[in-house]
Design an enzyme around this catalytic site. Structure first.
Site, PDB file in Angstrom:
ATOM      1  N   HIS A   1       0.825  -1.217   0.000  1.00  0.00           N
ATOM      2  CA  HIS A   1       0.000   0.000   0.000  1.00  0.00           C
ATOM      3  C   HIS A   1       0.856   1.263   0.000  1.00  0.00           C
ATOM      4  CE1 HIS A   1      -2.063  -3.295   2.230  1.00  0.00           C
ATOM      5  NE2 HIS A   1      -3.003  -3.030   1.350  1.00  0.00           N
TER       6      HIS A   1
HETATM    7 FE1  FES Z   1       0.171  -1.868   3.782  1.00  0.00          FE
HETATM    8 FE2  FES Z   1       2.806  -2.157   3.979  1.00  0.00          FE
HETATM    9  S1  FES Z   1       1.728  -0.441   3.349  1.00  0.00           S
HETATM   10  S2  FES Z   1       1.268  -3.614   4.397  1.00  0.00           S
END
Ligand code: FES
Length: 194
Positions: A159
């Site tokens: 993410h």
């Molecule tokens: Fe979501 Fe690393 S940014 S698991």
């Protein structure tokens, strides 16, 4: 107004229950006894379980990880494991150290200095769990050529969390820095994690 004691007819011995409730010392004893019996029962049942759950010395030894640092050059890193979790071991360059030290810790989401995240006299050795603190993906950046993100540390492809050269969270959804496990130097070129 009538009291409980007033209600005992003259000449009759008072109801023992009334004695109990009207004698604070006895009442306290009974209350303690009422509490103590169930607790003693719980201790008797739980104590053997707790004893069995205590890891023995050999189990503890197995849960430590010895790492040889002698082959990791400045700017390089390795991924290994500690207690079944991936672990990053990175030898920071002087430039990476300077970049980490140039950031005021108070400005960070999870304020920590590089000094607090490394051992005295060994601030080039950054040892962290390789587990993104958002949802647990393994960030990129430990191997040469991998995406290290905008801050030169680690980039989480799940993410988009970005960690700096001290593995501190700088951008993205992760709430915390990559965790530093307990470890100690056993020689200038080896550490014992755990
Ligand atoms: Fe979501 Fe690393 S940014 S698991």
């Amino acid at each position: 107004m009538a009291t409980v004691d007033d209600a005992v007819p003259a000449g009759e011995s008072p109801d023992p229950y009334h004695e109990v409730v009207s004698d604070p010392r006895r009442r306290d004893f009974l209350n303690i006894a009422a509490v103590a019996f169930p607790v003693a029962g719980v201790v008797a049942v739980v104590a053997p379980l707790v004893y069995q759950m205590n890891p023995s010395a050999d189990v503890l030894a197995q849960s430590s990880t010895e790492i040889d640092l002698s082959k990791i050059e400045p700017g390089q890193g390795v991924i290994t494991s500690f207690r079944k979790q991936p672990l990053f071991v990175r030898n920071l360059t002087p430039k990476e150290i300077a970049e980490a030290e140039a950031v005021p810790a108070a400005s960070l989401r999870d304020p920590q200095t590089l000094e607090q995240r490394t051992k005295e006299g060994h601030k080039n050795w950054l040892i962290t769990l390789a587990v993104c603190t958002h949802l647990g993906c393994i960030p990129l950046g430990i191997s040469e050529g991998e995406n290290r993100g905008k801050f030169g540390g680690y980039f989480c492809p799940c993410h988009g969390s970005q960690y700096d050269t001290a593995a501190r969270i700088r951008q993205g959804p992760a709430p915390k820095n990559l965790p530093v496990p307990d470890y100690k130097f056993t020689s200038p070129t080896s550490v014992l994690v755990g």
